[in-house]
Each structure stands twice: as C-alpha cells, then as structure tokens.
Design an enzyme around this catalytic site. Structure first.
Site, PDB file in Angstrom:
ATOM      1  N   CYS A 323       0.805  -1.235   0.000  1.00 28.65           N
ATOM      2  CA  CYS A 323       0.000   0.000   0.000  1.00 28.65           C
ATOM      3  C   CYS A 323       0.835   1.281   0.000  1.00 28.65           C
ATOM      4  CB  CYS A 323      -0.981   0.049   1.156  1.00 28.65           C
ATOM      5  SG  CYS A 323      -1.281  -1.470   2.010  1.00 28.65           S
ATOM      6  N   ARG A 352       6.628 -11.478   5.353  1.00 25.57           N
ATOM      7  CA  ARG A 352       6.091 -11.468   6.717  1.00 25.57           C
ATOM      8  C   ARG A 352       6.809 -12.544   7.516  1.00 25.57           C
ATOM      9  NH1 ARG A 352       0.324 -10.143   5.504  1.00 25.57           N
ATOM     10  NH2 ARG A 352       0.582  -8.437   4.022  1.00 25.57           N
ATOM     11  N   GLN A 370       1.404 -10.959  -3.698  1.00 25.09           N
ATOM     12  CA  GLN A 370      -0.041 -10.711  -3.663  1.00 25.09           C
ATOM     13  C   GLN A 370      -0.534 -10.281  -5.037  1.00 25.09           C
ATOM     14  OE1 GLN A 370       0.030  -7.640  -0.562  1.00 25.09           O
ATOM     15  NE2 GLN A 370      -1.150  -9.025   0.716  1.00 25.09           N
ATOM     16  N   ASP A 372      -2.169  -7.864  -5.830  1.00 28.10           N
ATOM     17  CA  ASP A 372      -2.591  -6.685  -5.081  1.00 28.10           C
ATOM     18  C   ASP A 372      -3.057  -5.552  -5.989  1.00 28.10           C
ATOM     19  OD1 ASP A 372      -3.057  -5.439  -2.728  1.00 28.10           O
ATOM     20  OD2 ASP A 372      -0.962  -5.128  -2.175  1.00 28.10           O
ATOM     21  N   HIS A 374      -4.650  -1.220  -5.401  1.00 29.72           N
ATOM     22  CA  HIS A 374      -5.216  -0.178  -4.552  1.00 29.72           C
ATOM     23  C   HIS A 374      -6.017   0.766  -5.420  1.00 29.72           C
ATOM     24  CE1 HIS A 374      -2.042  -1.856  -2.029  1.00 29.72           C
ATOM     25  NE2 HIS A 374      -2.936  -1.648  -1.075  1.00 29.72           N
ATOM     26  N   LYS A 457     -14.459  -5.173   5.558  1.00 23.99           N
ATOM     27  CA  LYS A 457     -13.836  -5.959   4.498  1.00 23.99           C
ATOM     28  C   LYS A 457     -14.738  -7.086   4.020  1.00 23.99           C
ATOM     29  CE  LYS A 457     -11.410  -9.035   7.626  1.00 23.99           C
ATOM     30  NZ  LYS A 457     -10.237  -9.842   7.830  1.00 23.99           N
ATOM     31  N   HIS A 503      -8.338  -1.588  -0.707  1.00 24.88           N
ATOM     32  CA  HIS A 503      -7.233  -2.535  -0.861  1.00 24.88           C
ATOM     33  C   HIS A 503      -7.865  -3.831  -1.331  1.00 24.88           C
ATOM     34  CE1 HIS A 503      -4.652  -0.412   2.289  1.00 24.88           C
ATOM     35  NE2 HIS A 503      -5.855   0.070   2.533  1.00 24.88           N
TER      36      HIS A 503
HETATM   37 ZN   LIG Z   1      -3.052  -2.479   0.772  1.00 26.40          ZN
END
Ligand SMILES: [Zn+2]
Ligand SMILES: [Zn+2]
Length: 636
Positions: A323, A352, A370, A372, A374, A457, A503
C-alpha cells in the site's frame, strides 16, 4: 456446545474410558471437540502405535454399546481435589481444576466407571456415539508450551451417522492424494530449500508456467476493468511504514529492518547497545510525529517515541505491504475528481515473519506475491468499485471451476473502540460492502468484530471439489491511510477532498492460490494451465522423425509439447505421460505418419481416436484460448 460438538466431545470421554481400561496408568489432560472431530491428550510411558489405536477403538465400541448414561455431578473445590486424587489423575487435572475461577461451578461427568472433570455438555447416553473413528497420534506439549512435557494426542472424529463418517473419511483420503506439498514434489512445481530459507518458495519451471498463466489471465481481466499496472521495489524506508503505521506496531510479524552500513558504523562508534538500537529504530523525529498527529487529529504517535534527529536511526524494511508504495505513486501527481477512480495493480511481493511451526508448503510462507491493487476513489464511487472487485473474483473463480464459494462481510464491533475513523464513514462503507455482497448472488454472512481497524472488508471462502473450504483473499475499504498520507483530489468545487482507498488481493497470494489450485485439481490442471500440454509418443524409431515434425508444428502454434525420445516400450511411455498428468498424449505409428494424423489419448476422457495433425492443433489452441476446464475423468 452445538449438537455436533457435544457428540464429538462425548466421544472423547468414551475414548478416555476405553484408554484407562487398557492403560490404567495413563494420565489424562484434556479432550475437547475440534472443527473436524475430537482429541484427548494423554501422558503414557508406552508409545501408542496404529495397532494400539485399533484396540482402543474396539474398546470404545464396547463402551458405546454399554449404553452408559452421562451423569453430571456438581461438587465443591475440596471434593473435586478428593475425586481427582482418588482416581490417580492429579498430574494434570489438579492444574485444570485450578483454571476454574473462584465462584464458578465445578462439575464432573460420569459414564460407567469413568469420571472426568468437565463443564459439559454431553449426549445423554454413550450409545448415541456410534459413528466414530480414531485417526492418528501426534505429540502435543502440555498447555502448548515447549517448556512442558510432550504428551500423546489421540485424534478421532465422530459424526451423527455412519454415512457422514464414511464421506468424511473418503474426503481425508482424497485430501492425502491431493496434498499440494506431495504433488508439488511429484510434478516438480516448486521447492523449498533449507539453504534459501524456510517458507520461501522457489518456483521451478513447471510451477512458473502455472503462475505465469494465472497472472496473464488475471492481468487481462484487470485491464478490461481499467486497472493500471505498476511495479515497485521489494524494500522501502522505515519512515514510510512509520507514517502508515505498519511499523513498529506489527514488527513481530515482519522481518527485522535493514540498517545502512554507515549508520551501523556510526552507532557502533557511539557505543550504542542493542537495546538502544531498537529504541532508535522505533523512534521518530518531532517533525514526523507532529505531521501524523495533525493529520489524524489525535496523538497517533506518542511523545515517548520522539527522539532528537541525531539519535534517529533509519533503515529499510522488506515490505510487509504494497500500500505505501502505491500511495506514493498516487500522490506523485495532482488529481482531479475527473481522474478518479485511479486503480493501481501489481503482483507485489511482500515478506512477513511467520513462526516456523506455522509454515506449511505454499499456503503459509514468509515471502509471497499478492495479486494486489489499490483503488483511490471518491466516497460516491466506493459501492461501484466494490462491485467491480467482486465481479473480477467471480470471473476468475468460475473459469477455474470454483463456482462454489461464499463471502464474509467483516463489520466493526459497535462496542469496541479499536476502530479508527468517523462513525458516518463506517456506516457508509459497511452499507457499501453489504450491498455489493448482496448483488453478487452468492451466500454471505455478516461478522461483527471482523473488520480491519481502518475499515470493513469482504473475504472469499471457496469450497474445493472435495468439499474443503479455503479462505482466499480480501477486499477492504480504508478511510485511514488517505488521512495518514494526506491524500487529496480536487473536487468539482475546486476544493481539496479526501479520497477513499480500497485494498484488494482477492486471491490472497500467488503462492497460496497455486497451492489451493494444486489441491483443487489434484494436479490434473486444465490444458491452459498445464506446464506440459501435449506429449508425443512415437511407437518406434521409425516414427521419430515424424514426431519431430509434429513437435515443431505444435511449438509454432504456441502449444507446450515434448517428444518422448526414450528407447522404452510404448506402454512405458504412455504410462510416464499418465504419471506426469499430461492432458494429451499423441501416439504416432506408421499409419499416422503416412496420413499426417495423430492418435489422441485425453487424460480426462480417454481414447479420442485418430485425427489430422492440423485439426488436433486447432482444437487444442481453442481449448487454451477459451481456458476450457477438462471434463471430469471417466471412472477407471
Ligand atoms: Zn493495501
Ligand atoms: Zn466433558
């Protein structure tokens, strides 16, 4: 307890009853129900074997048939101590008794000769437990701590009916064959090497094909939905994560920061201790604290973390989240309301720190990529953007034959104060999530208290072909980070406004998603995902030349194919192709070579007869283009 938990927990009492008949010296700890069955932890000098389990299970059958009633008895604490001692169970049960708070009722349950400290509840008679099975034995530390003695945990399961038990056992058996760690090795999809590190996936050529095909597929859909692709580095300055709040609050789940050589040399010269170094890494300048606190309107960064500039120690982090990087791309340009939404997508790799005991193949790892993205949008656009995210998930899951999934909407707990942001923003965001879930046309549940601290979420839970559920990724609405990074766009009124962030990583990570897919398909990937799509098997040396010709035609058509040039018998070659789960095996004999044909064996459908080479290539190309699922295999 639910009726099923009650049944399973009663089975664990029956297990303990049978165990003590065979091993009177066994010391019992606890025997709770689980999601899939029950267990009992026991301390026993004899190391239990699979044969012992059979004996115990046979004795359990007897206990069940004895139709013993489960009787509750409430006692005082002193009486409880007496009962436990009289039964020689003081080693663990006295400790368990001490866990019961003063003033709470203390009860025992008796069935037949067995009596156990237990709050309940149970079925009324032991004969109610008739469909059960003992499954395995594992080591388990008393109270989960390595400092304590390791006990033997006996696992079992129980169901209301024999049919349900049989179906479950079949699923367990199936799951063993589908285990992605086993298939990953057999099909050479990925490896984990101790020298590289636990929880770090090395994608081998075969696995990389699958990942690349998936990424291409997802990227195509993202482009259709107006996403922009970005790339960002694997690290970022510590200060970035101090602004976002990811550091130091989540540092237990992150890799330790990387400190520059020069800074390290400087603090060593100053004689800085390790403890002092940690404090300096966590610290912020008064400028940064003032900035973040002014933006958030509260003391988000407390005064005790502020240090003079010459005592600050900066470093880099392996990024735990993408992010902040995407936020910096967004904020590098001024935005008008007309530009929104801005949708930035990246297959972004994050790191992580997971405890080594938590690591598991591809599904629990320390570095992962990910899917991912945004989205930066106006408040009015949140609902529409959520719908877009959900429709993407629907397309991808349906293409993969995972149309059986449900959605969980995580809301804030109205009684908790851990959530940041104004109530009216939360109400709007929650309503948008709920509405989006409704339009999806699949089952969804609302779960208060399951929201992220910055917004509600939506989670996806898919059910695979053998009925197991897998939690994939998530879509989150966020009012918090735009404030922390002071993001703005200019509205129709020419004034600065705060965008809302979404996200989304609906498939979680490529590692986890591929792991789930390996198990879902049991290694039998549809043609478009298969690392090798076609195997050419010449009957003898005589047709080898023809095989080479067909191979080059397939390659030119973009089909992943190989030619088996081994000197084996035909049967062995076909068998090898079977074991490697190749979707199409083409047998090439003299007749085929003469007529420019191929004899087709489909892994999913068996013998498909002889067709012309061009005809076969066109058919496979079409299957790949349409990302067709392989039809179910005929029973052997
Ligand atoms: Zn994020
Ligand atoms: Zn009980």
């Amino acid at each position: 307890m639910t009726p099923l938990e009650e049944l399973r927990h009663s089975a664990s009492h029956i297990l303990a009853t049978a165990l003590l008949r065979i091993y009177p010296d066994a010391k019992l700890d606890i025997g709770p129900p689980t999601d899939t069955g029950f267990y009992y932890d026991v301390d026993l000098d004899h190391k239990l074997t699979a044969e012992d389990l059979q004996k115990i299970e046979a004795e359990m059958k007897k206990v069940a048939e004895e139709n013993q009633p489960f009787l509750r008895k409430e006692v005082s604490r002193e009486e409880a101590v007496e009962i436990i001692k009289s039964r020689g169970q003081e080693r663990y049960k006295l400790g368990r008794l001490a866990d019961i708070p003063e003033g709470e009722k203390i009860s025992f349950y008796q069935n037949g000769e067995f009596m156990d400290l237990c709050a309940g509840t149970h079925v009324r008679y032991s004969s109610k437990v008739k469909a059960f099975k003992l499954l395995s034995i594992a080591g388990a530390y008393h109270r989960g701590s390595e400092k304590n003695k390791q006990l033997q945990r006996i696992y079992g399961t129980a169901f209301p009916t024999k049919d349900e038990l049989a179906a479950y056992l079949e699923q367990v058996e199936q799951a063993k064959h589908r285990d992605h760690r086993k298939l990953g090795k057999d099909l050479r999809l990925f490896v984990i090497d101790e020298d590289v590190g636990q929880g770090l996936i090395l994608w081998t050529p075969n696995g990389s094909v699958i990942r690349q095909e998936l990424q291409t597929f997802i990227s195509e859909e993202l482009r259709k939905q107006g996403y922009s692709q970005v790339f960002t580095p694997h690290i970022g300055k510590l200060e970035l994560y101090k602004i976002s709040g990811h550091f130091p609050y989540y540092k237990e789940s992150q890799f330790t920061p990387v400190v520059e050589n020069e800074s390290l040399a400087r603090i060593l010269r100053e004689g800085c201790s390790c403890a002092e170094m940690v404090v300096r890494l966590d610290a912020v300048s008064s400028h940064l604290a003032a900035q973040v606190n002014a933006r958030t309107g509260t003391e988000t960064i407390t005064a005790d973390r502020v240090k003079p500039d010459d005592q600050l120690l900066d470093g880099f982090m392996l990024k735990p989240m993408n992010c902040p990087h995407h936020i910096k791309i967004f904020s590098s340009q001024p935005h008008s309301y007309r530009d929104l939404p801005v949708r930035l997508a990246e297959f972004g790799t994050v790191y992580r720190w997971e405890q080594s005991g938590e690591l598991n193949g591809m599904t629990r790892v320390r570095g992962f990529t990910q899917d991912d993205a945004h989205l930066f949008c106006t408040e009015d656009q949140v609902a529409q953007e959520l719908l877009g995210c959900l429709s993407l998930v629907k397309i991808v899951l349906n293409t993969l034959g995972m149309s059986d999934y449900r959605v969980r909407v995580g809301l804030r707990d109205p009684d908790s104060n851990k959530y940041t942001g104004a109530k009216e923003n939360w109400d709007k965001a929650e309503a948008a999530c709920r509405e989006a879930a409704k339009t999806l046309g699949v089952a969804f549940t609302e779960e208060p208290g399951e929201a992220a601290f910055y917004g509600p979420k939506i989670d996806f839970v898919v059910r695979d072909v053998i009925g197991r559920e897998w939690q994939l990724g998530t879509v989150q609405v966020d009012y918090n980070l735009p404030i922390r990074f002071d993001l703005t766009y200019s509205g129709a009124d020419n004034q600065p406004h705060r965008p809302v962030m979404i996200h989304r990583a609906p498939f979680g990570s490529m590692e986890r998603f591929c792991g789930v897919l390996i198990e879902h398909f049991g290694g039998d990937f549809p043609v478009w995902l298969s690392p090798e799509q076609v195997r050419l098997v010449p009957i003898s040396e005589k047709t080898l030349e023809y095989g080479r010709e067909v191979l080059s035609l397939l390659k030119a058509a973009g089909v992943r194919a190989t030619l088996d040039e081994h000197n084996d018998k035909l049967g062995a070659k076909i068998r090898r192709s079977e074991i490697e789960k190749i979707p199409y095996t083409l047998v090439l004999g003299g007749k085929e070579a003469e007529t420019r044909a191929v004899s087709v064996r489909s892994r999913a459908r068996g013998d498909e007869g002889t067709v012309g080479v061009e005809q076969f290539i066109a058919k496979v190309q079409e299957e790949i283009r349409l990302r067709t699922l392989s039809e179910k295999k005929k029973p052997a």
